[in-house]
Design an enzyme around this catalytic site. Structure first.
Site, PDB file in Angstrom:
ATOM      1  N   ASP A  86       0.715  -0.937   0.098  1.00  0.00           N
ATOM      2  CA  ASP A  86      -0.414  -0.129  -0.243  1.00  0.00           C
ATOM      3  C   ASP A  86       1.013   1.257   0.302  1.00  0.00           C
ATOM      4  O   ASP A  86       2.429   1.202   0.920  1.00  0.00           O
ATOM      5  CB  ASP A  86      -0.983  -0.017   1.194  1.00  0.00           C
ATOM      6  N   HIS A 129       2.712   3.485  -8.924  1.00  0.00           N
ATOM      7  CA  HIS A 129       2.121   1.688  -9.068  1.00  0.00           C
ATOM      8  C   HIS A 129       3.831   1.574 -10.072  1.00  0.00           C
ATOM      9  O   HIS A 129       4.134  -0.024  -9.927  1.00  0.00           O
ATOM     10  CB  HIS A 129       1.044   1.287  -9.871  1.00  0.00           C
ATOM     11  N   LEU A 147      10.212 -20.778  -4.273  1.00  0.00           N
ATOM     12  CA  LEU A 147       9.551 -19.846  -3.639  1.00  0.00           C
ATOM     13  C   LEU A 147       7.919 -20.166  -4.638  1.00  0.00           C
ATOM     14  O   LEU A 147       8.568 -20.377  -5.441  1.00  0.00           O
ATOM     15  CB  LEU A 147       9.369 -18.784  -3.812  1.00  0.00           C
ATOM     16  N   GLU A 157       0.539 -12.970  13.074  1.00  0.00           N
ATOM     17  CA  GLU A 157       1.509 -11.614  13.626  1.00  0.00           C
ATOM     18  C   GLU A 157       1.526 -10.773  12.628  1.00  0.00           C
ATOM     19  O   GLU A 157       1.968 -11.206  11.169  1.00  0.00           O
ATOM     20  CB  GLU A 157       2.934 -12.219  14.155  1.00  0.00           C
TER      21      GLU A 157
END
Ligand code: IPE
Ligand code: IPE
Ligand code: MG
Length: 248
Positions: free
Chosen positions: A21, A38, A132, A208
């Site tokens: 954000d 962006h 990943l 968390e």
């Protein structure tokens, strides 16, 4: 600032999720249009992805476009979709080079056709990678996802494929878009906003939460490492007492 050597590799989260954000504010501070923010956020996506890969984290989920974001000015929505298409196109080779598998969650069918095609292509081309898994949340909202799961389960109960007694947390999780992905242990949000904005509500029940003032285009690898370090200093009690967790 943390660097990778400060991190305990034996206490890594398996899954980190990020609410990226602050792109618009970053651009505004520089007197530029929102899309400039962006565009510059793409480097932060690379940084976060590289940091996660270097550490050996298994899943990184990035909130790239929410269901609510469709309500932005059409020109911004169009620019974001174009940026998504061009970025995925440019990055596929790097993803393969780094053994990264691309995945997507959200109402993918609501994306423009060229965007769906580019995404499907990149997912297919990276499907064998094992290092990943990079999950893009696109046209995603958690309430949409939960309602979709409820409807699918209801249909199966109606057709007697499932009984009401079969419904439990595991079964419900299997009907979410994240069905093969463990819940994130850590959720990061940039730009100082202290809210969840309809992201992974079910999955973050015990995550968390880490909030940073950094605007997304300023987010670098070191910021990712800082978040991991903060996570490693938390005591995750899951309802127990601190003494129980420490094993005395
Ligand atoms: C995040 O930055 C990117 C998307 C939501 C697509 P924003 O565009 O929300 O930037 P701010 O919050 O207006 O600064
Ligand atoms: C959340 O950011 C969605 C994404 C990061 C894609 P927003 O900027 O849309 O969230 P709100 O409107 O501030 O809650
Ligand atoms: Mg925002």
């Amino acid at each position: 600032m943390a660097d990778i050597t400060n991190i305990d590799k034996s206490k890594l989260p398996k899954h980190v999720a990020i609410i990226m954000d602050g792109n618009g504010r970053w651009a505004k501070q520089k007197g530029k249009l929102r899309i400039f923010g962006h565009q510059n956020g793409v480097q932060s996506v690379r940084d976060a992805t590289e940091a996660a890969t270097e550490l050996g984290i298994q899943f990184l989920t990035l909130y790239a476009f929410s269901t609510e974001n469709w309500n932005r000015p059409q020109s911004e929505v169009d620019a974001l979709m174009e940026l998504l298409v061009s970025t995925i196109h440019k990055e596929v080779n790097t993803l393969n080079k780094n053994q990264i598998k691309l995945a997507a969650i959200g109402d993918i069918k609501s994306l423009p056709k060229n965007c769906q095609a580019e995404l499907a292509d990149a997912i297919q081309q990276t499907s064998k990678n094992k290092r990943l898994t990079l999950v893009l949340a696109l046209s995603y909202s958690s309430k949409w996802e939960i309602i979709k799961a409820v409807k699918e389960i209801s249909e199966k109960v109606k057709s007697k494929e499932l009984s009401v007694a079969d419904i439990n947390e595991d079964l419900f999780s299997n009907f979410l878009c994240t069905n093969k992905i463990p819940d994130p242990e850590l959720l990061i949000r940039t730009s100082g906003e202290l809210r969840i904005s309809n992201f992974l509500l079910w999955q973050i029940a015990y995550s968390e939460l880490y909030f940073t003032e950094k605007l997304w285009p300023d987010f670098r690898k070191e910021d990712f490492f800082d978040a991991i370090l903060a996570y490693q200093n938390r005591e995750r009690r899951f309802g127990k007492t601190s003494e129980q967790v420490k094993g005395n």
